[in-house]
Design a protein around this motif. Structure first.
Motif, PDB file in Angstrom:
ATOM      1  N   ASN A  22       0.835-124.336 114.251  1.00 40.52           N
ATOM      2  CA  ASN A  22       1.482-124.715 112.992  1.00 40.52           C
ATOM      3  C   ASN A  22       1.372-126.142 112.775  1.00 40.52           C
ATOM      4  OD1 ASN A  22       2.640-124.560 110.714  1.00 40.52           O
ATOM      5  ND2 ASN A  22       4.592-123.981 111.371  1.00 40.52           N
ATOM      6  N   LEU A  23       0.296-126.644 112.282  1.00 45.92           N
ATOM      7  CA  LEU A  23       0.392-128.196 112.179  1.00 45.92           C
ATOM      8  C   LEU A  23       1.602-128.754 111.297  1.00 45.92           C
ATOM      9  CD1 LEU A  23      -3.518-128.785 111.551  1.00 45.92           C
ATOM     10  CD2 LEU A  23      -2.090-129.083 113.680  1.00 45.92           C
ATOM     11  N   SER A  24       2.213-128.245 110.223  1.00 48.60           N
ATOM     12  CA  SER A  24       3.394-128.469 109.662  1.00 48.60           C
ATOM     13  C   SER A  24       4.582-128.671 110.733  1.00 48.60           C
ATOM     14  CB  SER A  24       3.744-127.489 108.560  1.00 48.60           C
ATOM     15  OG  SER A  24       3.965-126.467 108.987  1.00 48.60           O
ATOM     16  N   GLN A  25       4.415-128.025 111.946  1.00 45.62           N
ATOM     17  CA  GLN A  25       5.689-128.245 112.888  1.00 45.62           C
ATOM     18  C   GLN A  25       5.560-129.150 113.635  1.00 45.62           C
ATOM     19  OE1 GLN A  25       8.449-126.441 112.574  1.00 45.62           O
ATOM     20  NE2 GLN A  25       9.170-127.731 114.275  1.00 45.62           N
ATOM     21  N   THR A  26       6.359-130.349 113.808  1.00 44.02           N
ATOM     22  CA  THR A  26       6.304-131.296 114.901  1.00 44.02           C
ATOM     23  C   THR A  26       6.642-130.809 116.247  1.00 44.02           C
ATOM     24  OG1 THR A  26       8.464-131.881 114.084  1.00 44.02           O
ATOM     25  CG2 THR A  26       6.656-133.327 113.284  1.00 44.02           C
ATOM     26  N   ILE A  27       6.255-131.429 117.236  1.00 41.05           N
ATOM     27  CA  ILE A  27       6.476-130.832 118.693  1.00 41.05           C
ATOM     28  C   ILE A  27       8.084-131.181 118.930  1.00 41.05           C
ATOM     29  CG2 ILE A  27       4.151-131.155 119.328  1.00 41.05           C
ATOM     30  CD1 ILE A  27       4.892-133.891 120.734  1.00 41.05           C
ATOM     31  N   GLY A  28       8.638-130.502 119.813  1.00 44.52           N
ATOM     32  CA  GLY A  28       9.881-130.620 120.282  1.00 44.52           C
ATOM     33  C   GLY A  28      10.933-130.014 119.611  1.00 44.52           C
ATOM     34  N   PRO A  29      12.280-129.923 119.869  1.00 45.56           N
ATOM     35  CA  PRO A  29      13.256-129.216 119.157  1.00 45.56           C
ATOM     36  C   PRO A  29      13.582-130.196 118.071  1.00 45.56           C
ATOM     37  CG  PRO A  29      13.999-130.521 121.147  1.00 45.56           C
ATOM     38  CD  PRO A  29      12.577-130.652 121.330  1.00 45.56           C
ATOM     39  N   TRP A  32      16.415-131.638 117.071  1.00 40.71           N
ATOM     40  CA  TRP A  32      17.052-132.765 117.319  1.00 40.71           C
ATOM     41  C   TRP A  32      16.198-134.028 117.574  1.00 40.71           C
ATOM     42  CZ3 TRP A  32      16.462-135.854 121.779  1.00 40.71           C
ATOM     43  CH2 TRP A  32      16.044-135.227 122.963  1.00 40.71           C
ATOM     44  N   VAL A  33      14.933-133.689 118.019  1.00 45.70           N
ATOM     45  CA  VAL A  33      13.847-134.767 118.215  1.00 45.70           C
ATOM     46  C   VAL A  33      13.211-135.243 116.900  1.00 45.70           C
ATOM     47  CG1 VAL A  33      11.608-135.279 119.114  1.00 45.70           C
ATOM     48  CG2 VAL A  33      13.355-133.821 120.738  1.00 45.70           C
ATOM     49  N   HIS A  34      13.183-134.335 115.940  1.00 41.80           N
ATOM     50  CA  HIS A  34      12.843-134.672 114.770  1.00 41.80           C
ATOM     51  C   HIS A  34      13.862-135.456 114.027  1.00 41.80           C
ATOM     52  CE1 HIS A  34      10.455-134.232 111.068  1.00 41.80           C
ATOM     53  NE2 HIS A  34      11.366-133.905 110.376  1.00 41.80           N
ATOM     54  N   GLU A  35      15.069-135.219 114.100  1.00 38.02           N
ATOM     55  CA  GLU A  35      15.963-136.029 113.612  1.00 38.02           C
ATOM     56  C   GLU A  35      16.169-137.366 114.207  1.00 38.02           C
ATOM     57  OE1 GLU A  35      17.698-135.442 110.632  1.00 38.02           O
ATOM     58  OE2 GLU A  35      16.366-133.504 110.554  1.00 38.02           O
ATOM     59  N   ALA A  36      16.219-137.592 115.405  1.00 32.76           N
ATOM     60  CA  ALA A  36      16.119-138.762 116.471  1.00 32.76           C
ATOM     61  C   ALA A  36      14.809-139.587 115.678  1.00 32.76           C
ATOM     62  CB  ALA A  36      15.986-138.457 117.628  1.00 32.76           C
ATOM     63  N   VAL A  37      13.667-139.116 115.401  1.00 25.75           N
ATOM     64  CA  VAL A  37      12.668-139.843 115.116  1.00 25.75           C
ATOM     65  C   VAL A  37      12.746-140.233 113.702  1.00 25.75           C
ATOM     66  CG1 VAL A  37      10.257-139.907 114.597  1.00 25.75           C
ATOM     67  CG2 VAL A  37      11.012-138.578 116.697  1.00 25.75           C
ATOM     68  N   ARG A  38      13.360-139.399 112.941  1.00 25.39           N
ATOM     69  CA  ARG A  38      13.846-139.925 111.410  1.00 25.39           C
ATOM     70  C   ARG A  38      14.566-141.159 111.531  1.00 25.39           C
ATOM     71  NH1 ARG A  38      12.376-136.701 107.129  1.00 25.39           N
ATOM     72  NH2 ARG A  38      14.100-137.569 106.007  1.00 25.39           N
ATOM     73  N   ASP A  39      15.712-141.093 112.365  1.00 19.05           N
ATOM     74  CA  ASP A  39      16.631-142.339 112.644  1.00 19.05           C
ATOM     75  C   ASP A  39      15.768-143.423 113.084  1.00 19.05           C
ATOM     76  OD1 ASP A  39      18.685-140.516 111.890  1.00 19.05           O
ATOM     77  OD2 ASP A  39      19.252-140.100 113.989  1.00 19.05           O
ATOM     78  N   PHE A  40      14.953-143.289 114.020  1.00 16.58           N
ATOM     79  CA  PHE A  40      14.148-144.381 114.472  1.00 16.58           C
ATOM     80  C   PHE A  40      13.262-145.100 113.407  1.00 16.58           C
ATOM     81  CE2 PHE A  40      14.693-143.091 118.894  1.00 16.58           C
ATOM     82  CZ  PHE A  40      15.337-144.193 119.393  1.00 16.58           C
ATOM     83  N   THR A  41      12.700-144.310 112.488  1.00 12.93           N
ATOM     84  CA  THR A  41      11.745-144.705 111.691  1.00 12.93           C
ATOM     85  C   THR A  41      12.792-145.456 110.332  1.00 12.93           C
ATOM     86  OG1 THR A  41       9.778-144.082 110.545  1.00 12.93           O
ATOM     87  CG2 THR A  41      11.595-142.781 109.644  1.00 12.93           C
ATOM     88  N   SER A  42      13.975-144.915 110.046  1.00 16.18           N
ATOM     89  CA  SER A  42      14.646-145.785 109.416  1.00 16.18           C
ATOM     90  C   SER A  42      14.977-147.410 109.745  1.00 16.18           C
ATOM     91  CB  SER A  42      15.892-144.790 109.099  1.00 16.18           C
ATOM     92  OG  SER A  42      16.817-144.996 110.361  1.00 16.18           O
ATOM     93  N   LEU A  43      14.888-147.451 110.933  1.00 17.03           N
ATOM     94  CA  LEU A  43      14.972-148.782 111.383  1.00 17.03           C
ATOM     95  C   LEU A  43      13.879-149.796 111.071  1.00 17.03           C
ATOM     96  CD1 LEU A  43      16.136-148.232 115.277  1.00 17.03           C
ATOM     97  CD2 LEU A  43      17.682-148.693 113.333  1.00 17.03           C
ATOM     98  N   GLY A  44      12.973-149.313 110.383  1.00 11.63           N
ATOM     99  CA  GLY A  44      11.883-149.976 109.858  1.00 11.63           C
ATOM    100  C   GLY A  44      11.791-150.176 108.472  1.00 11.63           C
ATOM    101  N   SER A  45      12.893-149.402 107.824  1.00 14.17           N
ATOM    102  CA  SER A  45      12.847-149.160 106.298  1.00 14.17           C
ATOM    103  C   SER A  45      13.303-150.652 105.684  1.00 14.17           C
ATOM    104  CB  SER A  45      13.882-148.142 105.811  1.00 14.17           C
ATOM    105  OG  SER A  45      15.161-148.475 106.093  1.00 14.17           O
ATOM    106  N   VAL A  46      13.046-150.791 104.319  1.00 17.23           N
ATOM    107  CA  VAL A  46      13.249-151.814 103.570  1.00 17.23           C
ATOM    108  C   VAL A  46      14.835-152.116 103.602  1.00 17.23           C
ATOM    109  CG1 VAL A  46      13.305-153.091 101.299  1.00 17.23           C
ATOM    110  CG2 VAL A  46      11.386-151.707 102.180  1.00 17.23           C
ATOM    111  N   THR A  47      15.553-151.155 103.564  1.00 19.91           N
ATOM    112  CA  THR A  47      17.117-151.288 103.496  1.00 19.91           C
ATOM    113  C   THR A  47      17.519-151.750 104.794  1.00 19.91           C
ATOM    114  OG1 THR A  47      17.161-149.345 101.946  1.00 19.91           O
ATOM    115  CG2 THR A  47      19.246-150.113 103.013  1.00 19.91           C
TER     116      THR A  47
END
Length: 231
Positions: free
Chosen positions: A52-59, A61-76
């Motif tokens: 299922n290519l719409s599903q990222t690997i890992g549980p 909480w990993v997905h949420e953690a990655v979203r937190d990391f990507t926000s560190l590179g956001s403009v804000t």
């Protein structure tokens, strides 16, 4: 000994600048290819469930953690980091450092926007995006601006702290943050790996170029002050 150390550091900086520029130019061919390169596709698929290519690997909480990391590179977040660092430089009576940071980051943003329009690569459609995106793909803005911002802030902080271990720690944190932000963009499926690599290359090269120019201006100013005092 001090002169040798200065020349060695400058040589290393020039090597990083040359490697970053060469790497970016080499990766442009990936962006101009009619079909995505196999390297890009294989790496991007590593972060997805093959069934299922719409599903990222890992549980979850990993997905949420990655979203937190990507926000560190956001403009804000980057603007917040820049403002904090600039205020620190101003309060510590280092206005030159604050100006240097502002010029480096604003210049990096303008360069990234120009490169995106010039190369005009669409976002990957191999997997569904796990984050909202509104700009073109090459080079990755998160990867490039994270490299410019965190490496520049790290270099400024390294001038303030004392001791080789502490300086190495500061720069290591800047590098790790830059790498994690870039990888997060792949995990979310919003960039090809070549986009992120190009962002790292261009961002590192730009940060080093700004550092070298600032160093040259500072050296010339010091030389001028020395001549004035001896006159």
């Amino acid at each position: 000994m001090m002169q040798y150390r200065v020349e060695f550091v400058t040589l290393c900086a020039l090597m990083v600048l040359a490697a970053g520029a060469w790497g970016f130019v080499a990766l442009v061919q990936f962006a101009h290819a009619a079909e995505p390169h196999g390297f890009d596709q294989r790496i991007l698929l590593l972060f997805r469930d093959p069934a299922n290519l719409s599903q990222t690997i890992g549980p979850a909480w990993v997905h949420e953690a990655v979203r937190d990391f990507t926000s560190l590179g956001s403009v804000t977040v980057l603007i917040t980091v820049i403002l904090i660092a600039m205020l620190f430089m101003l309060f510590s009576r280092r206005p030159g450092g604050a100006l240097f940071l502002l010029v480096a980051v604003v210049g990096g943003q303008l360069l990234n926007s120009w490169l995106k329009v010039l190369i005009d690569r669409p976002r990957p459609e191999l997997v569904p995006h796990a984050a909202e995106v509104f700009t073109l793909s090459f080079p990755s803005g998160h990867a490039m601006l994270a490299a410019v911002t965190y490496l520049t802030v790290g270099a400024l902080c390294a001038r303030v702290v004392h001791g080789r271990m502490l300086k190495a720690y500061v720069m290591s944190v800047a590098v790790v943050l830059t790498v994690l932000i870039g990888i997060s963009r792949l995990y979310l499926g919003v960039h090809w790996p070549s986009d992120v690599l190009a962002g790292w290359c261009a961002g590192s090269a730009w940060a080093v170029l700004c550092w070298l120019l600032a160093r040259a201006v500072l050296s010339r100013r010091r030389a001028g002050e020395g001549l004035a005092e001896s006159a």
